[in-house]
Motif scaffolding. Sequence first.
Motif, PDB file in Angstrom:
ATOM      1  N   MET A 159     -12.530  34.194  86.708  1.00  0.00           N
ATOM      2  CA  MET A 159     -13.410  33.638  85.700  1.00  0.00           C
ATOM      3  C   MET A 159     -14.398  32.719  86.407  1.00  0.00           C
ATOM      4  SD  MET A 159     -12.235  30.976  82.652  1.00  0.00           S
ATOM      5  CE  MET A 159     -10.922  32.049  82.191  1.00  0.00           C
ATOM      6  N   ALA A 160     -15.656  32.943  86.208  1.00  0.00           N
ATOM      7  CA  ALA A 160     -16.689  32.098  86.814  1.00  0.00           C
ATOM      8  C   ALA A 160     -16.661  30.713  86.162  1.00  0.00           C
ATOM      9  CB  ALA A 160     -18.057  32.742  86.627  1.00  0.00           C
ATOM     10  N   THR A 161     -16.880  29.694  86.965  1.00  0.00           N
ATOM     11  CA  THR A 161     -16.860  28.332  86.446  1.00  0.00           C
ATOM     12  C   THR A 161     -18.215  28.005  85.809  1.00  0.00           C
ATOM     13  OG1 THR A 161     -15.330  27.684  88.194  1.00  0.00           O
ATOM     14  CG2 THR A 161     -16.478  25.914  87.038  1.00  0.00           C
ATOM     15  N   PRO A 162     -18.219  27.668  84.510  1.00  0.00           N
ATOM     16  CA  PRO A 162     -19.481  27.305  83.854  1.00  0.00           C
ATOM     17  C   PRO A 162     -20.094  26.050  84.476  1.00  0.00           C
ATOM     18  CG  PRO A 162     -17.770  27.763  82.227  1.00  0.00           C
ATOM     19  CD  PRO A 162     -17.097  27.714  83.567  1.00  0.00           C
ATOM     20  N   ASP A 163     -21.422  25.972  84.420  1.00  0.00           N
ATOM     21  CA  ASP A 163     -22.136  24.833  84.995  1.00  0.00           C
ATOM     22  C   ASP A 163     -21.665  23.501  84.428  1.00  0.00           C
ATOM     23  OD1 ASP A 163     -23.615  26.492  86.630  1.00  0.00           O
ATOM     24  OD2 ASP A 163     -25.322  26.595  85.259  1.00  0.00           O
ATOM     25  N   PHE A 164     -21.370  23.440  83.121  1.00  0.00           N
ATOM     26  CA  PHE A 164     -20.981  22.157  82.538  1.00  0.00           C
ATOM     27  C   PHE A 164     -19.658  21.658  83.107  1.00  0.00           C
ATOM     28  CE2 PHE A 164     -18.554  24.740  79.556  1.00  0.00           C
ATOM     29  CZ  PHE A 164     -17.483  23.939  79.188  1.00  0.00           C
ATOM     30  N   ILE A 165     -18.789  22.570  83.528  1.00  0.00           N
ATOM     31  CA  ILE A 165     -17.525  22.149  84.140  1.00  0.00           C
ATOM     32  C   ILE A 165     -17.779  21.671  85.575  1.00  0.00           C
ATOM     33  CG2 ILE A 165     -15.248  22.926  84.925  1.00  0.00           C
ATOM     34  CD1 ILE A 165     -15.145  24.644  82.412  1.00  0.00           C
ATOM     35  N   ARG A 166     -18.666  22.323  86.281  1.00  0.00           N
ATOM     36  CA  ARG A 166     -19.039  21.842  87.624  1.00  0.00           C
ATOM     37  C   ARG A 166     -19.593  20.424  87.531  1.00  0.00           C
ATOM     38  NH1 ARG A 166     -21.492  27.355  88.944  1.00  0.00           N
ATOM     39  NH2 ARG A 166     -19.697  28.404  89.793  1.00  0.00           N
ATOM     40  N   ASP A 167     -20.428  20.167  86.513  1.00  0.00           N
ATOM     41  CA  ASP A 167     -20.968  18.821  86.310  1.00  0.00           C
ATOM     42  C   ASP A 167     -19.849  17.823  86.025  1.00  0.00           C
ATOM     43  OD1 ASP A 167     -23.486  19.929  86.659  1.00  0.00           O
ATOM     44  OD2 ASP A 167     -23.986  19.934  84.520  1.00  0.00           O
ATOM     45  N   LEU A 168     -18.882  18.200  85.189  1.00  0.00           N
ATOM     46  CA  LEU A 168     -17.737  17.323  84.905  1.00  0.00           C
ATOM     47  C   LEU A 168     -16.938  17.033  86.174  1.00  0.00           C
ATOM     48  CD1 LEU A 168     -16.191  18.731  81.595  1.00  0.00           C
ATOM     49  CD2 LEU A 168     -17.109  16.445  81.951  1.00  0.00           C
ATOM     50  N   ARG A 169     -16.735  18.054  86.984  1.00  0.00           N
ATOM     51  CA  ARG A 169     -15.947  17.893  88.209  1.00  0.00           C
ATOM     52  C   ARG A 169     -16.612  16.914  89.170  1.00  0.00           C
ATOM     53  NH1 ARG A 169     -10.872  18.658  87.524  1.00  0.00           N
ATOM     54  NH2 ARG A 169     -10.334  20.687  86.708  1.00  0.00           N
ATOM     55  N   ALA A 170     -17.937  16.802  89.128  1.00  0.00           N
ATOM     56  CA  ALA A 170     -18.635  15.846  90.000  1.00  0.00           C
ATOM     57  C   ALA A 170     -18.174  14.419  89.712  1.00  0.00           C
ATOM     58  CB  ALA A 170     -20.142  15.968  89.823  1.00  0.00           C
ATOM     59  N   PHE A 171     -17.771  14.146  88.483  1.00  0.00           N
ATOM     60  CA  PHE A 171     -17.302  12.816  88.090  1.00  0.00           C
ATOM     61  C   PHE A 171     -15.785  12.725  88.033  1.00  0.00           C
ATOM     62  CE2 PHE A 171     -21.543  13.177  86.255  1.00  0.00           C
ATOM     63  CZ  PHE A 171     -22.132  12.035  86.759  1.00  0.00           C
TER      64      PHE A 171
END
Length: 159
Positions: A1-13
């Motif tokens: 499953m590809a990681t959605p951009d909004f989750i990548r943004d959450l992971r940054a924090f």
Amino acid sequence: MATPDFIRDLRAFAGHQLLWLPGVTAVVFDDAGRVLLGRRSDTGRWALIGGIPEPGEQPAVCAVREVEEETAVRCVVERLVLTQALDPVTYENGDVCQFMDLTFRCRAVGGEARVNDDESLEVGWFTVDALPDLKEFGRSRIKHALSEGPTWFEPAGTP
């Protein structure tokens, strides 16, 4: 499953800590009663089609979108089959997620099943009595989708 951009943004924090996320699973049947499966590129295993809703996206809309994105099959949602909090998953990179899965029974209305993105190695229709090697997660959801019972959920007070 590809990681959605909004989750990548959450992971940054959030780093690798547990994220509680919605997830949808689509059990798609054709007119012959066959079920649509994809062989995942990340695990090599056959599975039902699913994904993560975008912020504000309705879960049933997500199910339809994911099916078409991954398999080129167009479908309509017929009903909610089950809702279940899944066990936490730790990915190879250390990220931890726990999904609240909403599983929908869907009916194919068009398109030809094919690999339509990089999330699948193969896509195909299978009779329910001749499924490929499929985890219990998928088998139980197919069973619930075939029943005419009410939406399944874990009753309150159950361990």
